[in-house]
Motif scaffolding. Structure first.
Motif, mmCIF file in Angstrom:
data_model
loop_
_atom_site.group_PDB
_atom_site.id
_atom_site.type_symbol
_atom_site.label_atom_id
_atom_site.label_comp_id
_atom_site.label_asym_id
_atom_site.label_seq_id
_atom_site.Cartn_x
_atom_site.Cartn_y
_atom_site.Cartn_z
ATOM 1 N N ILE A 11 -33.986 22.843 20.206
ATOM 2 C CA ILE A 11 -33.516 22.257 21.461
ATOM 3 C C ILE A 11 -32.396 23.146 21.974
ATOM 4 N N ARG A 12 -32.558 23.649 23.201
ATOM 5 C CA ARG A 12 -31.572 24.541 23.831
ATOM 6 C C ARG A 12 -31.185 25.689 22.900
ATOM 7 N N GLY A 13 -32.152 26.217 22.217
ATOM 8 C CA GLY A 13 -31.908 27.376 21.374
ATOM 9 C C GLY A 13 -31.420 27.071 19.972
ATOM 10 N N GLN A 14 -30.999 25.845 19.709
ATOM 11 C CA GLN A 14 -30.553 25.453 18.377
ATOM 12 C C GLN A 14 -31.739 24.895 17.598
ATOM 13 N N VAL A 15 -31.836 25.256 16.330
ATOM 14 C CA VAL A 15 -32.945 24.804 15.490
ATOM 15 C C VAL A 15 -32.425 23.729 14.543
ATOM 16 N N TYR A 16 -33.093 22.577 14.541
ATOM 17 C CA TYR A 16 -32.697 21.431 13.723
ATOM 18 C C TYR A 16 -33.736 21.182 12.640
ATOM 19 N N ASP A 17 -33.264 20.835 11.458
ATOM 20 C CA ASP A 17 -34.138 20.434 10.360
ATOM 21 C C ASP A 17 -34.308 18.922 10.462
ATOM 22 N N VAL A 18 -35.483 18.482 10.890
ATOM 23 C CA VAL A 18 -35.757 17.054 11.086
ATOM 24 C C VAL A 18 -36.615 16.494 9.949
ATOM 25 N N SER A 19 -36.574 17.149 8.799
ATOM 26 C CA SER A 19 -37.403 16.739 7.662
ATOM 27 C C SER A 19 -37.166 15.291 7.262
ATOM 28 N N ARG A 20 -35.938 14.805 7.368
ATOM 29 C CA ARG A 20 -35.677 13.419 6.993
ATOM 30 C C ARG A 20 -36.356 12.444 7.956
ATOM 31 N N GLY A 21 -36.809 12.940 9.096
ATOM 32 C CA GLY A 21 -37.566 12.132 10.046
ATOM 33 C C GLY A 21 -39.059 12.409 9.956
ATOM 34 N N ARG A 22 -39.541 12.753 8.749
ATOM 35 C CA ARG A 22 -40.952 13.110 8.534
ATOM 36 C C ARG A 22 -41.909 12.043 9.066
ATOM 37 N N LEU A 23 -41.534 10.774 8.969
ATOM 38 C CA LEU A 23 -42.411 9.716 9.492
ATOM 39 C C LEU A 23 -42.612 9.849 10.999
ATOM 40 N N PHE A 24 -41.636 10.418 11.685
ATOM 41 C CA PHE A 24 -41.720 10.599 13.133
ATOM 42 C C PHE A 24 -42.282 11.962 13.523
ATOM 43 N N TYR A 25 -41.841 13.017 12.815
ATOM 44 C CA TYR A 25 -42.175 14.379 13.223
ATOM 45 C C TYR A 25 -43.246 15.032 12.358
ATOM 46 N N GLY A 26 -43.624 14.387 11.261
ATOM 47 C CA GLY A 26 -44.664 14.929 10.384
ATOM 48 C C GLY A 26 -46.027 14.873 11.054
ATOM 49 N N PRO A 27 -47.064 15.406 10.373
ATOM 50 C CA PRO A 27 -48.394 15.535 10.982
ATOM 51 C C PRO A 27 -48.981 14.249 11.584
ATOM 52 N N GLN A 28 -48.720 13.089 11.008
ATOM 53 C CA GLN A 28 -49.255 11.853 11.586
ATOM 54 C C GLN A 28 -48.216 11.082 12.398
ATOM 55 N N GLY A 29 -47.049 11.655 12.587
ATOM 56 C CA GLY A 29 -45.982 10.959 13.290
ATOM 57 C C GLY A 29 -46.170 10.961 14.794
ATOM 58 N N PRO A 30 -45.538 10.009 15.468
ATOM 59 C CA PRO A 30 -45.688 9.913 16.922
ATOM 60 C C PRO A 30 -45.085 11.101 17.681
ATOM 61 N N TYR A 31 -44.165 11.834 17.051
ATOM 62 C CA TYR A 31 -43.534 12.979 17.706
ATOM 63 C C TYR A 31 -43.919 14.296 17.039
ATOM 64 N N SER A 32 -45.056 14.316 16.350
ATOM 65 C CA SER A 32 -45.496 15.522 15.640
ATOM 66 C C SER A 32 -45.713 16.694 16.597
ATOM 67 N N LEU A 33 -45.983 16.401 17.846
ATOM 68 C CA LEU A 33 -46.185 17.446 18.851
ATOM 69 C C LEU A 33 -44.968 18.378 18.961
ATOM 70 N N PHE A 34 -43.766 17.841 18.704
ATOM 71 C CA PHE A 34 -42.539 18.616 18.840
ATOM 72 C C PHE A 34 -42.246 19.492 17.624
ATOM 73 N N ALA A 35 -42.850 19.191 16.484
ATOM 74 C CA ALA A 35 -42.545 19.886 15.232
ATOM 75 C C ALA A 35 -42.958 21.357 15.304
ATOM 76 N N GLY A 36 -42.044 22.215 14.899
ATOM 77 C CA GLY A 36 -42.312 23.648 14.914
ATOM 78 C C GLY A 36 -42.301 24.249 16.301
ATOM 79 N N ARG A 37 -41.702 23.562 17.247
ATOM 80 C CA ARG A 37 -41.751 24.003 18.647
ATOM 81 C C ARG A 37 -40.368 23.927 19.287
ATOM 82 N N ASP A 38 -40.250 24.532 20.460
ATOM 83 C CA ASP A 38 -39.077 24.368 21.299
ATOM 84 C C ASP A 38 -39.363 23.164 22.191
#
Length: 189
Positions: free
Chosen positions: A102-129
Motif C-alpha cells: 500500500i503506497r509503496g510500503q509492504v505489509y506482512d498480513v500473514s496473521r490475517g490468513r483467513l482474510f488474505y489467504g487463498p480462500q479468504g474474501p480479500y485474497s485478491l489483494f495478496a501478493g499485489r499492490d
C-alpha cells in the motif's frame, strides 16, 4: 429453599423463567466461544488446523519448546521488492508470508490468513499492490495498482484509513522498488 430463592431472583431480575435464562446464557456463551475462536491463531485453536498452515520444519521448531505459544512466525524483512517478486507472496505457498503493498510500503498480513489467504474474501489483494483498489474499495483486478491518478479527496481519505489500519495491525517488512514507468496499466494477470 436456597434454590427456590435463586430461581425467584433470576425471574425477578431477568423477567424470564430460570430455564429460559439458563438457555439464553448458554447460547450467549456458545456464541462468544465461537466468535472468539475466529481470532485465535490456528495452531492455538487446534493442532489439526495448524498442520496445513505450518511447514514441517516450523512444526519441529515449535515442538522443541514445549508449552511455548508461537502464534505467527516473526516477520521476515524483504527490503526493496519488485511487483513481480511480491506476486510470489500471495498465500498459496504456506511456507511464505502473505504480503500486500500500500503506497509503496509492504505489509506482512500473514496473521490475517483467513482474510488474505487463498480462500479468504480479500485474497485478491495478496501478493499485489492494493493501493488503488483499497482507495476505491474495489475488487476489480484492474484496480490492483499503485496509481493514484484521478482519485479525489474522498478516495484518498479512504486509502489513508486503510493505510492506518494496516500500520496498526501488520508489520511493515519492506517497500516496493521504484519503477521508471507508471504502473497504472498493471493488471497483474
Amino acid at each position: 429453599m436456597a434454590e427456590k430463592g435463586i430461581a425467584e431472583a433470576v425471574q425477578a431480575y431477568t423477567g424470564l423463567s430460570p430455564a429460559a435464562a439458563v438457555t439464553i446464557l448458554a447460547l450467549m456463551l456458545a456464541t462468544y466461544l465461537l466468535v472468539s475462536s475466529l481470532f485465535v491463531a490456528p495452531d492455538a485453536a487446534s493442532p489439526a488446523l495448524a498442520a496445513p498452515l505450518n511447514p514441517p520444519q516450523q512444526r519441529q521448531e515449535q515442538q522443541e519448546e514445549p508449552g511455548a505459544f508461537m502464534p505467527y512466525p516473526d516477520p521476515v524483512q524483504v527490503g526493496e521488492i519488485t511487483l513481480e517478486q511480491l506476486a510470489a507472496y500471495d498465500g498459496k505457498d504456506p511456507a511464505k508470508p502473505i504480503l500486500i503493498a500500500i503506497r509503496g510500503q509492504v505489509y506482512d498480513v500473514s496473521r490475517g490468513r483467513l482474510f488474505y489467504g487463498p480462500q479468504g474474501p480479500y485474497s485478491l489483494f495478496a501478493g499485489r499492490d492494493a493501493t488503488r483498489a483499497l482507495a476505491l474499495m474495489s475488487f476489480d483486478p484492474i484496480d490492483l495498482t499503485g496509481d493514484l491518478e484521478g482519485l479525489g479527496p474522498d478516495e484518498l481519505e479512504v486509502l489513508q484509513d486503510w493505510e492506518d489500519k494496516f500500520k496498526e495491525r501488520y508489520p511493515t517488512v519492506g517497500h516496493l522498488a521504484s519503477e521508471n514507468a507508471t504502473d497504472g496499466n498493471h493488471s497483474g494477470a
